[in-house]
Design an enzyme around this catalytic site. Structure first.
Site, PDB file in Angstrom:
ATOM      1  N   HIS A  67     -24.785   9.851 -42.920  1.00 19.47           N
ATOM      2  CA  HIS A  67     -24.783   9.736 -44.451  1.00 19.47           C
ATOM      3  C   HIS A  67     -24.770   8.106 -44.676  1.00 19.47           C
ATOM      4  O   HIS A  67     -23.687   7.466 -44.722  1.00 19.47           O
ATOM      5  CB  HIS A  67     -23.344  10.338 -44.793  1.00 19.47           C
ATOM      6  CG  HIS A  67     -23.428  10.859 -46.185  1.00 19.47           C
ATOM      7  ND1 HIS A  67     -22.682  11.728 -46.766  1.00 19.47           N
ATOM      8  CD2 HIS A  67     -23.972  10.052 -47.293  1.00 19.47           C
ATOM      9  CE1 HIS A  67     -22.555  11.640 -48.335  1.00 19.47           C
ATOM     10  NE2 HIS A  67     -23.634  10.488 -48.285  1.00 19.47           N
ATOM     11  N   GLU A 138     -28.797  14.757 -50.198  1.00 21.50           N
ATOM     12  CA  GLU A 138     -27.545  14.933 -50.710  1.00 21.50           C
ATOM     13  C   GLU A 138     -27.788  15.236 -52.128  1.00 21.50           C
ATOM     14  O   GLU A 138     -28.108  14.418 -52.915  1.00 21.50           O
ATOM     15  CB  GLU A 138     -26.546  13.695 -50.544  1.00 21.50           C
ATOM     16  CG  GLU A 138     -25.067  13.866 -51.226  1.00 21.50           C
ATOM     17  CD  GLU A 138     -24.404  12.444 -51.019  1.00 21.50           C
ATOM     18  OE1 GLU A 138     -22.992  12.794 -51.318  1.00 21.50           O
ATOM     19  OE2 GLU A 138     -24.809  11.523 -50.941  1.00 21.50           O
ATOM     20  N   ALA A 149     -20.536  10.122 -58.363  1.00 22.34           N
ATOM     21  CA  ALA A 149     -21.419   9.172 -58.669  1.00 22.34           C
ATOM     22  C   ALA A 149     -22.727   9.734 -58.642  1.00 22.34           C
ATOM     23  O   ALA A 149     -23.690   9.005 -58.847  1.00 22.34           O
ATOM     24  CB  ALA A 149     -21.311   7.931 -57.765  1.00 22.34           C
ATOM     25  N   GLN A 150     -22.895  11.085 -58.591  1.00 23.42           N
ATOM     26  CA  GLN A 150     -24.397  11.859 -58.440  1.00 23.42           C
ATOM     27  C   GLN A 150     -24.933  12.000 -60.059  1.00 23.42           C
ATOM     28  O   GLN A 150     -23.846  12.596 -60.810  1.00 23.42           O
ATOM     29  CB  GLN A 150     -24.312  12.913 -57.732  1.00 23.42           C
ATOM     30  CG  GLN A 150     -23.909  12.910 -56.496  1.00 23.42           C
ATOM     31  CD  GLN A 150     -25.242  12.310 -55.428  1.00 23.42           C
ATOM     32  OE1 GLN A 150     -26.216  12.576 -55.735  1.00 23.42           O
ATOM     33  NE2 GLN A 150     -24.833  12.082 -54.297  1.00 23.42           N
ATOM     34  N   ASN A 228     -13.676  13.515 -51.122  1.00 25.64           N
ATOM     35  CA  ASN A 228     -14.424  12.806 -52.202  1.00 25.64           C
ATOM     36  C   ASN A 228     -15.262  13.934 -52.265  1.00 25.64           C
ATOM     37  O   ASN A 228     -16.077  14.369 -51.652  1.00 25.64           O
ATOM     38  CB  ASN A 228     -15.004  11.547 -51.852  1.00 25.64           C
ATOM     39  CG  ASN A 228     -13.823  10.466 -51.195  1.00 25.64           C
ATOM     40  OD1 ASN A 228     -14.122  10.032 -49.997  1.00 25.64           O
ATOM     41  ND2 ASN A 228     -13.334  10.109 -52.439  1.00 25.64           N
ATOM     42  N   ASP A 283     -21.518   6.179 -45.793  1.00 30.10           N
ATOM     43  CA  ASP A 283     -22.195   6.306 -47.106  1.00 30.10           C
ATOM     44  C   ASP A 283     -22.299   5.124 -47.790  1.00 30.10           C
ATOM     45  O   ASP A 283     -22.051   5.092 -49.200  1.00 30.10           O
ATOM     46  CB  ASP A 283     -20.999   7.342 -47.902  1.00 30.10           C
ATOM     47  CG  ASP A 283     -21.529   8.041 -49.033  1.00 30.10           C
ATOM     48  OD1 ASP A 283     -22.591   7.856 -49.419  1.00 30.10           O
ATOM     49  OD2 ASP A 283     -20.546   8.424 -49.853  1.00 30.10           O
ATOM     50  N   LEU A 316     -15.949   5.924 -58.084  1.00 34.74           N
ATOM     51  CA  LEU A 316     -16.391   5.331 -56.691  1.00 34.74           C
ATOM     52  C   LEU A 316     -17.795   5.801 -56.539  1.00 34.74           C
ATOM     53  O   LEU A 316     -18.397   6.946 -56.750  1.00 34.74           O
ATOM     54  CB  LEU A 316     -15.280   5.759 -55.543  1.00 34.74           C
ATOM     55  CG  LEU A 316     -14.143   4.964 -55.469  1.00 34.74           C
ATOM     56  CD1 LEU A 316     -13.319   5.811 -54.317  1.00 34.74           C
ATOM     57  CD2 LEU A 316     -14.373   3.547 -54.959  1.00 34.74           C
ATOM     58  N   ALA A 317     -18.537   4.630 -56.234  1.00 36.66           N
ATOM     59  CA  ALA A 317     -20.110   5.192 -55.942  1.00 36.66           C
ATOM     60  C   ALA A 317     -20.263   4.609 -54.333  1.00 36.66           C
ATOM     61  O   ALA A 317     -21.092   3.479 -54.510  1.00 36.66           O
ATOM     62  CB  ALA A 317     -20.605   4.180 -57.031  1.00 36.66           C
TER      63      ALA A 317
END
Length: 394
Positions: A67, A138, A149-150, A228, A283, A316-317
């Protein structure tokens, strides 16, 4: 160096698949691991290139990051070969030798462009860099309630026909899909993924504990970035988190930067899930290995400050976590051993992606994807399929 010569890493501690050798050596020939043993067993050949170190240096299998979005100002969503090449060249610095190019929720056109690009890159990549072993899709088949953050505007219900189209565009290289199985058609897509040997991962999901159980029945076997983007733990509703703790069918990703979840929560997860099911991920975003500043993530500005990447509203991104730091942090937070780390960074992801016959451990005949760590667990050298891809400067 003669292309037909072998590389010998000599007098090191070798964390091989079945044992740890204190005064060991490892031989790399033609992209493969060809010998492992005690230094007393080593017989030097004329063309051997010997790198002599000391037992305080540790040789572990290269990490497989399942990821990761980007690094060093490159992102899988850029949709260019150059972006993936930059990622592949940079990641050996942190001990990663294989990775899944990870997309994110965007327009169908942007996702398809990234998938076509990654599929083509995978077919043509060379041995010198970290290997793209597949694609992690994802989104966009996630829960609007757990978007993180999507970008919410591009979230859509799970869609088998659209996935089939995208898998064709990717040349069959999508290996893992993060989805919310509780969404309409979520279980149908989960079943289809299982049938076609693609890992179905529960993530950005508001599933209840029972809905996770239904998803496991349908074929789900993975949890995306624990804590998360998921329904948390409640004493009357264990949620996705409770299922991750309790269901042995699931491999579980964790970002151990100490920011996405506190060190105590890393320890709690590790104590419950153990190294048998945990997979360390980064990530990470394009901002990793760059200076503080503002960068792009799926058309959204992301502000990076030392250790943290956030959207304008503070969400958070992704991370700027390096895999090598994930290793150090996890050992510090949990007191786990380096053998446990090898399971969480190499063996488990290789098994989950059905790559364990060639990757994920140090064993004769496997790909020569190895990392040399010094006594401080810093990366000294990384070999990708037998080629020295990174060497720390003195």
């Amino acid at each position: 160096m003669d292309t037909h010569s072998s590389i010998i890493i000599y007098n090191v501690t070798v964390y091989s698949e079945n044992q740890t050798l204190k005064n060991g050596y490892i031989k790399l020939t033609d992209k493969k691991i060809t010998e492992i043993g005690d230094i007393n067993q080593y017989v030097r050949q004329p063309k051997d290139h010997v790198i002599e170190l000391s037992p305080s240096y540790k040789v572990i299998p290269g990490a497989i990051d399942v990821h990761i979005h980007g690094v060093n100002n490159a992102d899988a969503m850029d949709g260019t070969a150059e972006a993936l090449k930059t990622m592949a060249r940079t990641l050996p610095k942190e001990g990663t030798t294989s990775f899944l190019a990870t997309t994110m929720t965007q327009s169908n056109e942007a996702v398809e462009k990234a998938l076509r690009n990654a599929g083509a890159y995978i077919e043509e990549q060379t041995n010198a860099d970290a290997e793209v072993v597949g694609i992690h899709l994802e989104g966009p088949f996630i829960s609007p309630k757990r978007a993180g953050a999507q970008p919410p505007t591009h979230i859509q219900d799970p869609n088998v026909a659209l996935f089939q189209k995208w898998q064709k565009a990717a040349g069959g290289h999508i290996k893992l899909v993060t989805l919310a199985p509780e969404q309409p058609n979520g279980l149908a897509l989960t079943s289809y993924l299982k049938e076609t040997n693609v890992v179905a991962s529960i993530g950005h999901s508001d599933s209840t504990y029972d809905q996770v159980g239904e998803a496991i029945e349908a074929g789900a076997s993975h949890i995306t970035h624990l804590y998360n983007g998921m329904r948390g733990l409640h004493h009357r509703e264990p949620g996705v988190l409770g299922a991750a703790y309790l269901r042995d069918e699931l491999f579980v990703e964790l970002i151990t930067d100490g920011i996405h979840c506190r060190p105590e929560m890393v320890k709690l997860a590790y104590d419950q899930i153990t190294s048998e099911r945990m997979i360390l991920i980064t990530d990470s975003l394009r901002a990793k290995w760059l200076k503080n500043g503002t960068y792009d993530l799926g058309g959204q500005p992301v502000h990076v400050n030392d250790t943290t990447a956030t959207l304008a509203d503070g969400t958070l991104a992704g991370s700027i976590l390096k895999m090598n730091d994930a290793i150090k942090n996890t050992m510090s937070f949990t007191n786990c051993s380096l053998e446990d780390i090898v399971k969480m960074t190499a063996e488990n992801p290789a098994k989950q992606l059905n790559l364990f016959d060639t990757k994920g451990s140090i064993k004769i005949g496997k790909d020569a994807d190895i990392v040399v760590l010094n006594e401080n667990l810093d990366v000294e050298m990384t070999f990708c399929r037998g080629t020295l891809s990174f060497k720390k400067e003195d």
